[in-house]
Design an enzyme around this catalytic site. Structure first.
Site, mmCIF file in Angstrom:
data_model
loop_
_atom_site.group_PDB
_atom_site.id
_atom_site.type_symbol
_atom_site.label_atom_id
_atom_site.label_comp_id
_atom_site.label_asym_id
_atom_site.label_seq_id
_atom_site.Cartn_x
_atom_site.Cartn_y
_atom_site.Cartn_z
ATOM 1 N N ARG A 39 -1.684 8.428 14.374
ATOM 2 C CA ARG A 39 -0.273 8.373 13.994
ATOM 3 C C ARG A 39 0.553 7.744 15.105
ATOM 4 O O ARG A 39 0.426 8.123 16.271
ATOM 5 C CB ARG A 39 0.262 9.781 13.718
ATOM 6 C CG ARG A 39 0.009 10.278 12.333
ATOM 7 C CD ARG A 39 0.780 11.560 12.029
ATOM 8 N NE ARG A 39 -0.029 12.375 11.146
ATOM 9 C CZ ARG A 39 -0.768 13.392 11.555
ATOM 10 N NH1 ARG A 39 -0.742 13.754 12.814
ATOM 11 N NH2 ARG A 39 -1.504 14.052 10.696
ATOM 12 N N HIS B 16 -5.862 2.707 11.948
ATOM 13 C CA HIS B 16 -7.220 3.235 12.002
ATOM 14 C C HIS B 16 -8.085 2.372 12.916
ATOM 15 O O HIS B 16 -7.924 1.142 12.958
ATOM 16 C CB HIS B 16 -7.852 3.267 10.612
ATOM 17 C CG HIS B 16 -7.035 4.006 9.600
ATOM 18 N ND1 HIS B 16 -6.693 5.328 9.741
ATOM 19 C CD2 HIS B 16 -6.494 3.605 8.423
ATOM 20 C CE1 HIS B 16 -5.980 5.709 8.691
ATOM 21 N NE2 HIS B 16 -5.838 4.681 7.891
ATOM 22 N N GLU C 55 -9.599 -0.105 4.789
ATOM 23 C CA GLU C 55 -9.251 0.404 3.464
ATOM 24 C C GLU C 55 -8.504 -0.664 2.675
ATOM 25 O O GLU C 55 -8.196 -1.750 3.183
ATOM 26 C CB GLU C 55 -8.390 1.660 3.578
ATOM 27 C CG GLU C 55 -7.052 1.434 4.264
ATOM 28 C CD GLU C 55 -6.299 2.729 4.537
ATOM 29 O OE1 GLU C 55 -5.146 2.837 4.077
ATOM 30 O OE2 GLU C 55 -6.859 3.629 5.208
ATOM 31 N N HIS D 213 0.208 0.494 9.276
ATOM 32 C CA HIS D 213 0.565 0.608 7.867
ATOM 33 C C HIS D 213 1.182 1.971 7.569
ATOM 34 O O HIS D 213 0.965 2.936 8.297
ATOM 35 C CB HIS D 213 -0.668 0.403 6.980
ATOM 36 C CG HIS D 213 -1.745 1.425 7.221
ATOM 37 N ND1 HIS D 213 -2.651 1.321 8.249
ATOM 38 C CD2 HIS D 213 -2.052 2.584 6.570
ATOM 39 C CE1 HIS D 213 -3.477 2.361 8.220
ATOM 40 N NE2 HIS D 213 -3.127 3.145 7.209
#
Length: 315
Positions: free
Chosen positions: A189, A95, A112, A169
């Site tokens: 992605r 991200h 996150e 991740h």
């Protein structure tokens, strides 16, 4: 005024039925991958289930009644809480941070963190990359040498992982997590195991954007939990940064909550009990999610409860 929220469910290619089996949610199908538990994001805002704002969505309430949130100056609700059922492994992704995302995607970046609710034996996540510099990163991506590129870590229930923007991740199969994140839906992605969707199409990859934002540091970004005893109960602070603080409370009996923030996001991950606010009682149990607002003054939790609580940084 406490805000109880109706979950929003998202179908995912890697989803399953654990949100029904373990949380008793009424999921829409057997490929349900995500429960958006506390969300004002346009891709899945929750509906308020109680009080004067019953029937409104959280983003509506955020815009119409900022006093509930300490007159937070942000134009958008800052956080998003999810429960993810990785029946199959997720794509490997990264991200962007706020600066990159606002410039290229017109929304916030996405830092996150994950609390592992459940995991099969020997379950693992992808967490970081094995490269020394940007040139090596680009070569491995271009050559699709992903076995060499990705770091893997075995996980078990109760583990916590901090995933700042830029961290490569992926959640492996057989893992259920509670995720606290910035309110963003921007994902790049890198690899998706050449899977095809229901229409026979492979999902889009974002290799050039990924190269732009991947953090190639070899140091783990994970945090060291801070554990305290408060009123005879175990309090664990997993992370505290410029976006959020995330705690876990293990309550046995009665806890008077001394507020430290104007508002906070609360998820019951195990147990059942009662929430008492200004002498009004609410039954709470595993799978319930709510926001304690500025109006809530005299707050007490009673019962045997495991709770994840997150606080946005005040603005």
């Amino acid at each position: 005024m406490v805000l109880f929220l109706k979950p929003v469910f998202q179908e995912r290619i890697w989803g399953g039925t654990a949100l029904r089996d373990k949380f008793n949610y009424d999921i829409p199908n057997d490929l349900t991958g995500e429960c958006w538990a506390i969300s004002a994001h346009p891709n899945g805002p929750n509906m308020i289930e109680n009080g004067k704002h019953k029937g409104k969505t959280l983003d509506q309430v955020w815009n119409e009644d900022k006093t509930l949130f300490g007159n937070d100056s942000r134009d958008k609700f800052p956080l998003l809480t999810k429960i993810l059922d990785a029946n199959d492994k997720l794509s490997v992704q990264v991200h962007p941070d706020d600066e990159y995302a606002l410039k290229h995607e017109n929304e916030y970046g996405k830092t996150e963190c994950w609390y592992i609710l459940d995991a099969k034996e020997d379950a693992e996540i992808i967490y970081g990359v094995n490269v020394q510099d940007e040139q090596e990163l680009n070569e491995l991506i271009d050559n699709k040498a992903f076995d060499k590129l990705f770091k893997t870590v075995k996980v078990k229930p109760g583990d916590f992982y901090y995933v700042p923007a830029g961290t490569v991740h992926a959640i492996g199969s057989g893992i259920m997590i509670l995720e606290t994140q910035q309110s963003s839906d921007t994902t790049y992605r890198i690899y998706d195991y050449d899977r095809k969707d229901k229409k026979g199409n492979t999902r889009e990859l974002h290799l050039e954007q990924s190269k732009d934002v991947i953090n190639i540091s070899n140091e783990s970004p994970n945090t060291e939990p801070i554990v305290e005893n408060r009123q005879g109960h175990k309090f664990t602070q997993f992370v505290s940064n410029e976006f959020f603080t995330v705690d876990k409370w293990d309550i046995e009996g009665s806890l008077k909550y001394e507020k430290t923030h104007d508002y906070c996001l609360v998820s019951i991950i195990e147990g059942r009990g009662t929430l008492v606010i200004d002498e009004e009682s609410f039954e709470i149990e595993k799978g319930k999610h709510f926001i304690l607002t500025t109006e809530d003054k005299d707050i007490k939790f009673e019962g045997d409860l495991n709770i994840i609580v997150s606080y946005p940084v005040q603005q």
